[in-house]
Design a protein around this motif. Structure first.
Motif, PDB file in Angstrom:
ATOM      1  N   SER A  23      68.897  56.712  61.137  1.00 50.69           N
ATOM      2  CA  SER A  23      69.955  57.607  60.724  1.00 50.69           C
ATOM      3  C   SER A  23      70.770  57.092  59.552  1.00 50.69           C
ATOM      4  N   ASP A  24      70.872  55.799  59.367  1.00 56.43           N
ATOM      5  CA  ASP A  24      71.718  55.313  58.294  1.00 56.43           C
ATOM      6  C   ASP A  24      70.911  55.102  57.026  1.00 56.43           C
ATOM      7  N   MET A  25      70.526  56.223  56.445  1.00 56.24           N
ATOM      8  CA  MET A  25      69.841  56.174  55.163  1.00 56.24           C
ATOM      9  C   MET A  25      70.879  56.317  54.057  1.00 56.24           C
ATOM     10  N   THR A  26      72.107  55.932  54.360  1.00 53.57           N
ATOM     11  CA  THR A  26      73.174  56.090  53.393  1.00 53.57           C
ATOM     12  C   THR A  26      73.406  54.838  52.560  1.00 53.57           C
ATOM     13  N   THR A  27      72.703  53.765  52.855  1.00 53.16           N
ATOM     14  CA  THR A  27      72.822  52.586  52.013  1.00 53.16           C
ATOM     15  C   THR A  27      71.772  52.673  50.916  1.00 53.16           C
ATOM     16  N   PRO A  28      72.069  52.147  49.748  1.00 51.99           N
ATOM     17  CA  PRO A  28      71.064  52.186  48.689  1.00 51.99           C
ATOM     18  C   PRO A  28      69.790  51.474  49.130  1.00 51.99           C
ATOM     19  N   PRO A  29      68.633  51.977  48.715  1.00 47.96           N
ATOM     20  CA  PRO A  29      67.374  51.367  49.134  1.00 47.96           C
ATOM     21  C   PRO A  29      67.146  50.021  48.458  1.00 47.96           C
ATOM     22  N   VAL A  30      66.387  49.209  49.126  1.00 43.62           N
ATOM     23  CA  VAL A  30      65.979  47.920  48.582  1.00 43.62           C
ATOM     24  C   VAL A  30      64.707  48.145  47.775  1.00 43.62           C
ATOM     25  N   SER A  31      64.597  47.498  46.648  1.00 44.86           N
ATOM     26  CA  SER A  31      63.389  47.604  45.827  1.00 44.86           C
ATOM     27  C   SER A  31      62.198  47.038  46.597  1.00 44.86           C
ATOM     28  N   THR A  32      61.103  47.796  46.593  1.00 42.17           N
ATOM     29  CA  THR A  32      59.875  47.363  47.265  1.00 42.17           C
ATOM     30  C   THR A  32      58.747  47.327  46.250  1.00 42.17           C
ATOM     31  N   GLU A  33      57.543  47.150  46.754  1.00 44.01           N
ATOM     32  CA  GLU A  33      56.366  47.150  45.882  1.00 44.01           C
ATOM     33  C   GLU A  33      56.236  48.466  45.113  1.00 44.01           C
ATOM     34  N   THR A  34      56.787  49.547  45.648  1.00 43.51           N
ATOM     35  CA  THR A  34      56.691  50.844  44.971  1.00 43.51           C
ATOM     36  C   THR A  34      57.276  50.774  43.572  1.00 43.51           C
ATOM     37  N   THR A  35      58.451  50.159  43.423  1.00 45.69           N
ATOM     38  CA  THR A  35      59.053  50.064  42.090  1.00 45.69           C
ATOM     39  C   THR A  35      58.842  48.703  41.438  1.00 45.69           C
ATOM     40  N   ARG A  36      58.408  47.716  42.202  1.00 42.13           N
ATOM     41  CA  ARG A  36      58.153  46.402  41.602  1.00 42.13           C
ATOM     42  C   ARG A  36      56.728  46.270  41.075  1.00 42.13           C
ATOM     43  N   THR A  37      55.771  46.908  41.733  1.00 39.29           N
ATOM     44  CA  THR A  37      54.357  46.723  41.397  1.00 39.29           C
ATOM     45  C   THR A  37      53.693  48.000  40.905  1.00 39.29           C
ATOM     46  N   CYS A  38      53.942  49.093  41.601  1.00 37.66           N
ATOM     47  CA  CYS A  38      53.262  50.358  41.283  1.00 37.66           C
ATOM     48  C   CYS A  38      53.779  50.938  39.969  1.00 37.66           C
ATOM     49  N   THR A  39      52.940  51.696  39.301  1.00 32.79           N
ATOM     50  CA  THR A  39      53.304  52.358  38.055  1.00 32.79           C
ATOM     51  C   THR A  39      52.916  53.833  38.138  1.00 32.79           C
ATOM     52  N   ASP A  40      53.377  54.591  37.175  1.00 27.12           N
ATOM     53  CA  ASP A  40      52.998  55.999  37.031  1.00 27.12           C
ATOM     54  C   ASP A  40      53.227  56.824  38.295  1.00 27.12           C
ATOM     55  N   GLY A  41      54.326  56.568  39.009  1.00 26.70           N
ATOM     56  CA  GLY A  41      54.672  57.364  40.178  1.00 26.70           C
ATOM     57  C   GLY A  41      53.867  57.070  41.424  1.00 26.70           C
ATOM     58  N   MET A  42      53.067  56.026  41.390  1.00 29.03           N
ATOM     59  CA  MET A  42      52.300  55.645  42.573  1.00 29.03           C
ATOM     60  C   MET A  42      53.250  55.041  43.611  1.00 29.03           C
ATOM     61  N   VAL A  43      52.829  55.103  44.879  1.00 30.04           N
ATOM     62  CA  VAL A  43      53.639  54.624  45.992  1.00 30.04           C
ATOM     63  C   VAL A  43      52.854  53.554  46.741  1.00 30.04           C
ATOM     64  N   TRP A  44      53.552  52.487  47.107  1.00 31.23           N
ATOM     65  CA  TRP A  44      52.915  51.399  47.828  1.00 31.23           C
ATOM     66  C   TRP A  44      52.609  51.828  49.259  1.00 31.23           C
ATOM     67  N   SER A  45      51.381  51.556  49.697  1.00 33.13           N
ATOM     68  CA  SER A  45      50.971  51.790  51.074  1.00 33.13           C
ATOM     69  C   SER A  45      50.739  50.444  51.734  1.00 33.13           C
ATOM     70  N   ASP A  46      51.581  50.116  52.720  1.00 35.80           N
ATOM     71  CA  ASP A  46      51.384  48.869  53.464  1.00 35.80           C
ATOM     72  C   ASP A  46      50.039  48.892  54.182  1.00 35.80           C
ATOM     73  N   ARG A  47      49.683  50.055  54.681  1.00 38.58           N
ATOM     74  CA  ARG A  47      48.434  50.176  55.439  1.00 38.58           C
ATOM     75  C   ARG A  47      47.216  49.895  54.560  1.00 38.58           C
ATOM     76  N   LYS A  48      47.239  50.386  53.331  1.00 39.20           N
ATOM     77  CA  LYS A  48      46.112  50.161  52.429  1.00 39.20           C
ATOM     78  C   LYS A  48      46.278  48.917  51.566  1.00 39.20           C
ATOM     79  N   GLY A  49      47.516  48.411  51.494  1.00 42.55           N
ATOM     80  CA  GLY A  49      47.775  47.238  50.669  1.00 42.55           C
ATOM     81  C   GLY A  49      47.585  47.522  49.195  1.00 42.55           C
ATOM     82  N   ALA A  50      47.910  48.759  48.784  1.00 42.52           N
ATOM     83  CA  ALA A  50      47.696  49.158  47.395  1.00 42.52           C
ATOM     84  C   ALA A  50      48.651  50.291  47.023  1.00 42.52           C
ATOM     85  N   CYS A  51      48.746  50.530  45.729  1.00 39.67           N
ATOM     86  CA  CYS A  51      49.503  51.659  45.214  1.00 39.67           C
ATOM     87  C   CYS A  51      48.602  52.891  45.252  1.00 39.67           C
TER      88      CYS A  51
END
Length: 179
Positions: A23-51
């Protein structure tokens, strides 16, 4: 008795843990692999270990929502919109909230307010949308409207939350957050 007591404690604590985690999605998000590693709007998948592409169908709505928030806070509004488009329920108040956030931060304040009203119609207890709406009202020169949203946040149990603190600061300073 010792076996039932821990089970009973788990059953009673489970709703609290779920509420706290979800419920407390009111804190700013922490940077993850999605914005640290992925490019071009790709999203990090922990399950696949890839963008992977948000539209691939391999990501559930909660993962996509996390990516939306992360992209939006990083100012990557096009990527956030693409991740929103991939979510299964386009009427979910989380989707509507971030459509409003993206519109407002992209300069379409009136459009943002329409999305925010739709999100509140779907879920009047959404503290995050109330904070974002209030910040938009401050930026638009309507501090009274912003104070109304602040009062609603407090009334709905948001005292001390990021949503309350961010909006109170915006009212005090005359500026919303720019992430």
């Amino acid at each position: 008795m010792f076996r039932t007591l821990p089970l009973a404690a788990l059953i009673l604590a489970a709703p609290i843990a779920v509420l706290a985690a979800g419920s407390d999605m009111t804190t700013p998000p922490v940077s993850t692999e999605t914005t640290r590693t992925c490019t071009d709007g790709m999203v990090w998948s922990d399950r696949k270990g890839a963008c992977i592409a948000p539209q691939s169908g391999a990501l559930d709505d909660d993962v996509l929502y996390g990516a939306v928030r992360e992209f939006a806070y990083a100012g990557q509004y096009g990527d956030a919109a693409a991740a929103l488009d991939a979510m299964s329920d386009q009427h979910d108040d989380r989707v509507l909230t971030y459509r409003g956030f993206i519109a407002r931060k992209s300069g379409d304040v009136a459009g943002g307010m329409q999305w925010y009203r739709a999100a509140l119609s779907a879920n009047p207890d959404n503290l995050l949308v109330r904070s974002y709406m209030g910040q938009g009202l401050v930026e638009s020169g309507d501090p009274a409207g912003a104070r109304d949203q602040l009062a609603e946040i407090r009334l709905r149990g948001g005292a001390g939350s990021w949503a309350e603190l961010a909006l109170a600061r915006a009212i005090r300073t005359g500026h919303g957050f720019s992430y």
